[in-house]
Motif scaffolding. Structure first.
Motif, PDB file in Angstrom:
ATOM      1  N   ARG A  39      13.026  25.267 -20.152  1.00 22.45           N
ATOM      2  CA  ARG A  39      13.309  26.473 -21.021  1.00 22.45           C
ATOM      3  C   ARG A  39      12.700  26.060 -22.390  1.00 22.45           C
ATOM      4  N   ASP A  40      12.597  24.956 -23.042  1.00 26.54           N
ATOM      5  CA  ASP A  40      11.651  24.792 -24.180  1.00 26.54           C
ATOM      6  C   ASP A  40      10.363  25.134 -23.920  1.00 26.54           C
ATOM      7  N   PHE A  41       9.777  24.615 -22.915  1.00 27.56           N
ATOM      8  CA  PHE A  41       8.253  25.017 -22.455  1.00 27.56           C
ATOM      9  C   PHE A  41       8.025  26.558 -22.388  1.00 27.56           C
ATOM     10  N   ALA A  42       9.041  27.387 -21.694  1.00 32.98           N
ATOM     11  CA  ALA A  42       8.970  28.663 -21.383  1.00 32.98           C
ATOM     12  C   ALA A  42       8.936  29.268 -23.030  1.00 32.98           C
ATOM     13  N   THR A  43       9.902  28.936 -23.803  1.00 33.41           N
ATOM     14  CA  THR A  43      10.223  29.619 -25.180  1.00 33.41           C
ATOM     15  C   THR A  43       8.826  29.402 -25.981  1.00 33.41           C
TER      16      THR A  43
END
Length: 116
Positions: free
Chosen positions: A10-14
């Motif tokens: 999720r952090d990577f995608a953000t």
């Protein structure tokens, strides 16, 4: 473990979604211009980013070759361990890449610094 993996992705995608496409386009254009003009791309990074820099250089040098097109001329400044440690010992660790570039870089070459 699953929660940690989901959080990481999720952090990577953000972060990936926050990178402006215009900035990515400018980087791609600079690299392609360098390739077209037969100039050199120098790639560098520290720690884990040194491994990423080496991988990036490999991908550019080999993974992009197309018959009939000029290949990328790319040099990872992270891969010559004796030179890195010599500059670190004789100058300072903070200068290991600057010292290499001082003798190699030419006008309009591109330097890619990876930091994660």
């Amino acid at each position: 473990m699953r929660e940690q993996i989901e959080t990481y992705w999720r952090d990577f995608a953000t972060i990936a979604n926050a990178i402006p496409y215009a900035a990515l386009t400018r980087v791609a254009e600079a690299l392609l211009e360098c390739q077209r003009d037969d100039r050199t791309i120098f790639v560098l990074g520290n720690g884990g980013s040194a491994a990423t820099a080496s991988h990036c250089a490999c991908d550019l040098a080999k993974g992009t070759q197309t018959p009939g097109q000029r290949p990328f001329r790319v040099i990872p400044l992270t891969d010559n361990v004796p030179l890195l440690t010599a500059w670190g010992n004789d100058s300072s660790y903070e200068r290991v890449f600057a010292e290499q570039l001082a003798t190699l870089v030419r006008d309009r070459d591109v330097v890619v610094l990876i930091s994660a």
